[in-house]
Design a protein around this motif. Structure first.
Motif, short mmCIF file in Angstrom:
data_model
loop_
_atom_site.label_atom_id
_atom_site.label_comp_id
_atom_site.label_asym_id
_atom_site.label_seq_id
_atom_site.Cartn_x
_atom_site.Cartn_y
_atom_site.Cartn_z
N THR A 1 -68.62 -56.73 26.01
CA THR A 1 -68.46 -55.57 26.90
C THR A 1 -69.29 -55.73 28.16
O THR A 1 -68.81 -55.47 29.27
N LYS A 2 -70.55 -56.16 28.00
CA LYS A 2 -71.41 -56.39 29.16
C LYS A 2 -70.83 -57.45 30.08
O LYS A 2 -70.87 -57.31 31.31
N GLN A 3 -70.30 -58.51 29.48
CA GLN A 3 -69.72 -59.58 30.28
C GLN A 3 -68.50 -59.09 31.05
O GLN A 3 -68.34 -59.41 32.24
N GLU A 4 -67.65 -58.33 30.40
CA GLU A 4 -66.45 -57.82 31.06
C GLU A 4 -66.80 -56.85 32.19
O GLU A 4 -66.17 -56.87 33.25
N GLU A 5 -67.82 -56.01 31.97
CA GLU A 5 -68.26 -55.09 33.02
C GLU A 5 -68.81 -55.85 34.23
O GLU A 5 -68.54 -55.49 35.38
N ALA A 6 -69.57 -56.91 33.95
CA ALA A 6 -70.14 -57.71 35.03
C ALA A 6 -69.04 -58.42 35.81
O ALA A 6 -69.06 -58.46 37.05
N LEU A 7 -68.07 -58.99 35.10
CA LEU A 7 -66.97 -59.69 35.76
C LEU A 7 -66.13 -58.73 36.60
O LEU A 7 -65.66 -59.10 37.69
N ASP A 8 -65.96 -57.52 36.10
CA ASP A 8 -65.20 -56.52 36.86
C ASP A 8 -65.92 -56.15 38.15
O ASP A 8 -65.29 -56.02 39.22
N ARG A 9 -67.24 -56.01 38.07
CA ARG A 9 -68.02 -55.70 39.27
C ARG A 9 -67.98 -56.85 40.27
O ARG A 9 -67.84 -56.63 41.48
N ILE A 10 -68.10 -58.08 39.76
CA ILE A 10 -68.04 -59.25 40.64
C ILE A 10 -66.67 -59.33 41.32
O ILE A 10 -66.58 -59.65 42.52
N LYS A 11 -65.63 -59.03 40.58
CA LYS A 11 -64.27 -59.05 41.14
C LYS A 11 -64.15 -58.05 42.29
O LYS A 11 -63.56 -58.37 43.34
N LYS A 12 -64.73 -56.87 42.12
CA LYS A 12 -64.67 -55.85 43.17
C LYS A 12 -65.49 -56.27 44.39
O LYS A 12 -65.08 -56.05 45.54
N LEU A 13 -66.65 -56.85 44.14
CA LEU A 13 -67.48 -57.32 45.25
C LEU A 13 -66.79 -58.43 46.04
O LEU A 13 -66.84 -58.46 47.27
N GLU A 14 -66.14 -59.34 45.32
CA GLU A 14 -65.44 -60.43 45.99
C GLU A 14 -64.23 -59.92 46.76
O GLU A 14 -63.89 -60.47 47.82
#
Length: 201
Positions: free
Chosen positions: A52-65
């Motif tokens: 869950t933590k990994q998916e949340e982090a990847l989602d945030r990185i995707k939005k930042l990118e």
């Protein structure tokens, strides 16, 4: 000559006695740590937390990118507009400064994304290591109790491999295999089983 024979007989007797004592004193048990670790309900819980933590982090990185890409498009349009030959020198200079400012902003965004990704990776690795250490400590406690109950001096992981990828335990008759009993005791605390539910596969 007689003395030499006496000494040889003495050494032989001592060696046989030592061998007998070692065989009598050493009782070895085995366990599959991999099976116990993967079958423990807390392992499943911790794995889901990390996922869950990994998916949340990847989602945030995707939005930042995505934001970075949009700002990159803005910068491209600014550069294109700055190159308009009809612009006066003063206006061109003004737009050049704006482009430089935007370039700095994009660089800062890139640095922020890189820093966030690196921090997230380190945090996930730390969380994973802490969870594993805690679970292994609980497993070792149960193994220790069960080994003492069976009067075992040593417990080996029969699923382990050496540095040469060769099995550490070549043969076991399964007589003192603690795997199932340790796993059973660990999963007695599974809240899903206690409430009548089934453990997630």
């Amino acid at each position: 000559m007689i003395m030499k024979r006496v000494l040889m007989m003495l050494f032989l007797a001592v060696g046989l006695n030592l061998s007998h004592n070692l065989n009598a004193a050493t009782a070895i048990g085995v366990i599959s740590l991999e099976k116990v670790y993967n079958g423990y309900w807390k392992t499943d819980v911790e794995n889901k937390k990390l996922k869950t933590k990994q998916e949340e982090a990847l989602d945030r990185i995707k939005k930042l990118e995505e934001s970075l890409r949009k700002e990159g498009t803005v910068l491209g349009n600014m550069i294109k507009a700055m190159q308009d030959p009809r612009l006066a020198a003063a206006e061109r200079s003004k737009r050049q400064q704006q482009v430089q400012t935007k370039q700095k902003e994009l660089q800062q965004m890139q640095d922020a994304i890189r820093g966030f990704r690196e921090r997230t990776q380190k945090d996930l690795e730390l969380d994973m290591r802490k969870a594993r250490e805690q679970i292994m400590e609980e497993i070792q406690q149960i193994v220790s109790v069960e080994a003492k109950k069976r009067e075992l001096n040593l417990v080996l992981d029969h699923a382990a491999r050496s540095a040469a990828i060769a099995p550490i335990v070549i043969f076991t008759d399964g007589e003192n295999d603690l795997t199932e009993e340790v796993l059973r005791q660990l999963n007695l605390s599974d809240p899903k089983k206690g409430s009548g539910g089934d453990k997630d596969k």
